[in-house]
Design a protein around this motif. Structure first.
Motif, short mmCIF file in Angstrom:
data_model
loop_
_atom_site.label_atom_id
_atom_site.label_comp_id
_atom_site.label_asym_id
_atom_site.label_seq_id
_atom_site.Cartn_x
_atom_site.Cartn_y
_atom_site.Cartn_z
N ILE A 28 -20.32 4.04 10.34
CA ILE A 28 -19.47 4.66 11.36
C ILE A 28 -20.31 5.11 12.56
N SER A 29 -21.48 5.66 12.28
CA SER A 29 -22.37 6.12 13.37
C SER A 29 -22.78 4.96 14.26
N LEU A 30 -23.04 3.78 13.67
CA LEU A 30 -23.43 2.62 14.45
C LEU A 30 -22.30 2.19 15.37
N LEU A 31 -21.07 2.11 14.85
CA LEU A 31 -19.93 1.71 15.67
C LEU A 31 -19.73 2.71 16.81
N THR A 32 -19.87 3.99 16.52
CA THR A 32 -19.72 5.02 17.54
C THR A 32 -20.81 4.91 18.59
N LEU A 33 -22.03 4.67 18.13
CA LEU A 33 -23.16 4.53 19.06
C LEU A 33 -22.97 3.33 19.98
N LEU A 34 -22.42 2.26 19.46
CA LEU A 34 -22.16 1.08 20.28
C LEU A 34 -21.11 1.36 21.35
N GLY A 35 -20.23 2.32 21.09
CA GLY A 35 -19.18 2.66 22.04
C GLY A 35 -17.79 2.31 21.58
N ALA A 36 -17.63 1.89 20.32
CA ALA A 36 -16.33 1.52 19.79
C ALA A 36 -15.51 2.76 19.45
N GLN A 37 -14.19 2.59 19.39
CA GLN A 37 -13.30 3.64 18.90
C GLN A 37 -13.15 3.48 17.40
N VAL A 38 -13.42 4.51 16.65
CA VAL A 38 -13.32 4.46 15.19
C VAL A 38 -12.06 5.20 14.75
N VAL A 39 -11.22 4.50 14.01
CA VAL A 39 -9.97 5.07 13.51
C VAL A 39 -9.99 4.97 11.99
N LYS A 40 -9.89 6.11 11.30
CA LYS A 40 -9.92 6.12 9.84
C LYS A 40 -8.50 6.02 9.28
N TRP A 41 -8.38 5.32 8.15
CA TRP A 41 -7.08 5.23 7.49
C TRP A 41 -7.23 5.51 6.01
N ASP A 42 -6.16 6.03 5.44
CA ASP A 42 -6.11 6.37 4.01
C ASP A 42 -5.59 5.16 3.26
N SER A 43 -6.44 4.56 2.43
CA SER A 43 -6.10 3.30 1.77
C SER A 43 -4.95 3.42 0.77
N VAL A 44 -4.55 4.64 0.42
CA VAL A 44 -3.42 4.81 -0.50
C VAL A 44 -2.14 5.20 0.25
N ASP A 45 -2.19 5.22 1.57
CA ASP A 45 -1.05 5.64 2.37
C ASP A 45 -0.70 4.53 3.36
N GLU A 46 0.38 3.80 3.11
CA GLU A 46 0.76 2.69 3.97
C GLU A 46 1.11 3.16 5.39
N GLU A 49 -8.44 -11.05 -5.64
CA GLU A 49 -7.00 -11.09 -5.34
C GLU A 49 -6.59 -9.85 -4.55
N ALA A 50 -7.03 -8.68 -5.00
CA ALA A 50 -6.68 -7.44 -4.32
C ALA A 50 -7.39 -7.32 -2.98
N LEU A 51 -8.67 -7.67 -2.97
CA LEU A 51 -9.49 -7.49 -1.77
C LEU A 51 -9.10 -8.45 -0.66
N GLN A 52 -8.92 -9.72 -0.99
CA GLN A 52 -8.75 -10.73 0.06
C GLN A 52 -7.29 -11.11 0.31
N THR A 53 -6.49 -11.17 -0.74
CA THR A 53 -5.08 -11.50 -0.53
C THR A 53 -4.25 -10.23 -0.34
N GLY A 54 -4.37 -9.31 -1.29
CA GLY A 54 -3.56 -8.09 -1.21
C GLY A 54 -3.82 -7.29 0.05
N MET A 55 -5.10 -7.14 0.42
CA MET A 55 -5.42 -6.36 1.61
C MET A 55 -4.91 -7.06 2.87
N ALA A 56 -5.00 -8.38 2.91
CA ALA A 56 -4.47 -9.12 4.05
C ALA A 56 -2.97 -8.91 4.18
N GLU A 57 -2.25 -9.01 3.07
CA GLU A 57 -0.80 -8.80 3.10
C GLU A 57 -0.46 -7.41 3.60
N ARG A 58 -1.21 -6.40 3.17
CA ARG A 58 -0.97 -5.04 3.62
C ARG A 58 -1.18 -4.90 5.13
N PHE A 59 -2.25 -5.49 5.63
CA PHE A 59 -2.54 -5.38 7.06
C PHE A 59 -1.52 -6.14 7.90
#
Length: 310
Positions: A45-63, A92-102
């Motif tokens: 997170i510190s690297l992304l912030t240092l680069l200048g990106a906006q960091v938005v956190k999300w709760d993986s159990v809250d759609e 299955e959960a990481l690559q398919t399930g997470m894609a479907e959620r996003f």
């Protein structure tokens, strides 16, 4: 809409490709919205912030948290996936399930376009679980009603920012540095077409810049086709460490995989990776040169960054 006024969200932003894409967008004066989990590492997170990106956190159990994090974005670049997930994490959960959620959350958040990163060989009928679940993610995107472009790269190599590398490359480097011999599944005979990370993220940026998308699948590869064994030879030359290569037979590889899957947090080798080691990863049509008119970065130049790895 001018490129700088676009809002681009990146899922998997703390990963190898995500950090490089964030840097590339920032160089174009576009501040990406990097969607990260609540428990993401502070170093990432510190690297992304240092680069200048906006960091938005999300709760993986809250759609609702996920949809809220995507609000305001016109484009989502979905990068979540791994060829070597932690023990207990299913592809299955990481690559398919997470894609479907996003994709579901993206529709509700008003996102119009999605870029999905999979891999050469992906498809719902693929032999390996890695490629099969990537293929199912592609199918989910096609059903979503969103405009999209799917990128299928060969092995990605090189680094220009951060501390992460392709997991496969990092594994080969560690074996070269720490072992008396370098074990290669089935002798490393399968062919690959390594692609420089900078060429990949440049291609993604060029798609983001386009006003209209044609729901295409783009294969990307580097300038050179070689075997995995030949790539390892090149890495040894870069690291100035010459080690003998030891081919690992299929029966021995499966025994090692079962042991690693049972006792290691991140298995050094898995049964699925053995299946992948039998498959060539070569483009049928290279979008890098045909569509984006880019000159692929020479492989030796792409690998030169590893000279400074300690």
């Amino acid at each position: 809409m001018p490129f700088q006024n676009l809002s681009v969200a990146i899922s998997g932003a703390t990963g190898y490709v995500g950090v490089h894409l964030a840097q590339a967008l920032l160089h174009r004066e576009l501040v990406p919205k990097c969607i990260v989990r609540l428990n993401s590492g502070e170093q990432d997170i510190s690297l992304l912030t240092l680069l200048g990106a906006q960091v938005v956190k999300w709760d993986s159990v809250d759609e609702r948290s996920l949809a809220e994090s995507l609000k305001g974005a016109q484009v989502l670049v979905h990068l979540i996936g791994s060829i070597a997930p932690k023990k207990g994490v299913s592809l299955e959960a990481l690559q398919t399930g997470m894609a479907e959620r996003f994709f579901h959350a993206a529709r509700h958040a008003g996102v119009k376009k999605v870029i999905l990163l999979t891999a050469l060989g992906s498809g719902p009928g693929a032999e390996s679980e890695y490629h099969r679940t990537k293929g199912l993610a592609e199918e989910a995107l096609k059903r979503s009603g969103l405009d999209y472009v799917i990128f299928r790269p060969s092995l990605i190599v090189g680094r220009t920012v951060g501390h992460r590398d392709s997991k496969i490359i990092r594994r080969y480097i560690e074996l070269i540095q720490n072992k008396a011999t370098v074990p290669l599944l089935l002798g490393g005979r399968n062919k690959i077409q390594p692609l420089f990370i900078g060429d990949l993220v440049e291609s993604i940026c060029r798609v983001i810049e386009k006003n209209t998308w044609d729901r295409s699948i783009l294969e990307l590869g580097g300038p050179q086709v070689l075997t995995v064994s030949e790539l390892v030879d090149k890495l040894m030359a870069v690291l100035q460490l010459k080690k003998p290569v030891k081919p690992v037979s299929k029966p021995l590889a499966y025994m090692a995989a079962i042991f690693c899957e049972t006792f290691q947090e991140v298995p050094l080798v898995s049964r699925d990776q053995i299946k992948i080691s039998k498959i060539d990863s070569i483009v049928s049509r290279n979008a890098l040169t045909e569509d984006f008119r880019l000159v692929p970065t020479p492989l030796d130049q792409a690998l030169s960054c590893y000279r400074v790895i300690s």
